[in-house]
Design a protein around this motif. Structure first.
Motif, mmCIF file in Angstrom:
data_model
loop_
_atom_site.group_PDB
_atom_site.id
_atom_site.type_symbol
_atom_site.label_atom_id
_atom_site.label_comp_id
_atom_site.label_asym_id
_atom_site.label_seq_id
_atom_site.Cartn_x
_atom_site.Cartn_y
_atom_site.Cartn_z
ATOM 1 N N GLY A 87 38.368 20.315 52.200
ATOM 2 C CA GLY A 87 38.951 19.578 50.715
ATOM 3 C C GLY A 87 38.094 20.507 49.595
ATOM 4 N N GLY A 88 37.116 20.997 49.781
ATOM 5 C CA GLY A 88 36.129 21.469 48.707
ATOM 6 C C GLY A 88 36.755 22.760 48.164
ATOM 7 N N SER A 89 35.923 23.093 47.186
ATOM 8 C CA SER A 89 36.592 24.648 46.646
ATOM 9 C C SER A 89 35.214 25.623 46.449
ATOM 10 N N LEU A 90 35.534 27.066 46.752
ATOM 11 C CA LEU A 90 34.639 27.962 46.222
ATOM 12 C C LEU A 90 35.482 28.926 45.520
ATOM 13 N N ARG A 91 34.498 29.477 44.752
ATOM 14 C CA ARG A 91 35.168 30.838 44.030
ATOM 15 C C ARG A 91 34.153 32.056 44.280
ATOM 16 N N LEU A 92 34.986 33.082 45.035
ATOM 17 C CA LEU A 92 34.459 34.264 45.291
ATOM 18 C C LEU A 92 34.621 35.306 44.315
ATOM 19 N N SER A 93 33.608 36.223 43.982
ATOM 20 C CA SER A 93 33.659 37.255 43.058
ATOM 21 C C SER A 93 33.506 38.732 43.827
ATOM 22 N N CYS A 94 33.986 39.620 42.962
ATOM 23 C CA CYS A 94 33.730 40.867 43.582
ATOM 24 C C CYS A 94 33.459 41.841 42.437
ATOM 25 N N ALA A 95 32.503 42.488 42.520
ATOM 26 C CA ALA A 95 32.009 43.431 41.133
ATOM 27 C C ALA A 95 32.102 44.829 41.575
ATOM 28 N N ALA A 96 32.657 45.802 40.844
ATOM 29 C CA ALA A 96 32.964 46.949 41.123
ATOM 30 C C ALA A 96 31.980 47.935 40.261
ATOM 31 N N SER A 97 31.670 49.088 40.989
ATOM 32 C CA SER A 97 30.759 50.175 40.068
ATOM 33 C C SER A 97 31.177 51.310 40.421
ATOM 34 N N GLY A 98 30.850 52.221 39.543
ATOM 35 C CA GLY A 98 31.289 53.732 39.990
ATOM 36 C C GLY A 98 32.365 54.096 39.088
ATOM 37 N N ARG A 99 33.545 53.407 38.946
ATOM 38 C CA ARG A 99 34.676 53.519 38.220
ATOM 39 C C ARG A 99 35.050 52.461 37.747
ATOM 40 N N THR A 100 35.896 52.470 36.527
ATOM 41 C CA THR A 100 36.784 51.351 36.257
ATOM 42 C C THR A 100 37.852 50.833 36.885
ATOM 43 N N LEU A 101 38.032 49.675 37.092
ATOM 44 C CA LEU A 101 39.158 49.083 38.236
ATOM 45 C C LEU A 101 40.567 49.002 37.441
ATOM 46 N N SER A 102 40.754 49.527 36.464
ATOM 47 C CA SER A 102 41.814 49.097 35.621
ATOM 48 C C SER A 102 43.047 49.878 36.220
#
Length: 120
Positions: free
Chosen positions: A14-29
């Protein structure tokens, strides 16, 4: 592209979590991005995906209405907001990236996983 996932942990059902993912090396656009998960003894499966422009999103049936994928191209980040978590959501979660606009994505780059454990 190097991807670094974070935000996993232990949470009650019933709870919540927020996952994050950081990218490096190139722009993700110019990359489609996604989250996949792998539970013990099971194959890795897609959880959510978002197109490079953010106009298309895809979710596994099991998480629709509970999980939300988003991206911030300026920060080179992708997120997975997970609400109403269930014990069956327990898995290692991976972020991934695909260069270009193919849909649904076939990923070229993978981050290391982050463990999510949901207790009943």
């Amino acid at each position: 592209v190097q991807l670094q996932a974070s935000g996993g942990g232990l949470v009650q059902a019933g709870g919540s979590l927020r996952l994050s993912c950081a990218a490096s090396g190139r722009t993700l656009s110019n990359y489609a991005l996604g989250w996949l998960r792998q539970a013990p003894g099971k194959e890795r499966k897609s959880v959510a995906a978002i197109s490079w422009g953010g106009t298309r999103r895809q979710y596994a049936d099991s998480v629709k209405g509970r999980f939300t994928i988003s991206r911030d191209n300026a920060k080179n980040m992708v997120y997975l907001q997970m609400n109403s978590l269930k014990p069956e959501d327990t898995a290692v979660y991976y972020c991934a990236a695909q260069e270009g606009s193919a849909w649904p994505p076939i990923y070229d780059y993978w981050g290391q996983g982050t463990q999510v454990t949901v207790s009943s």
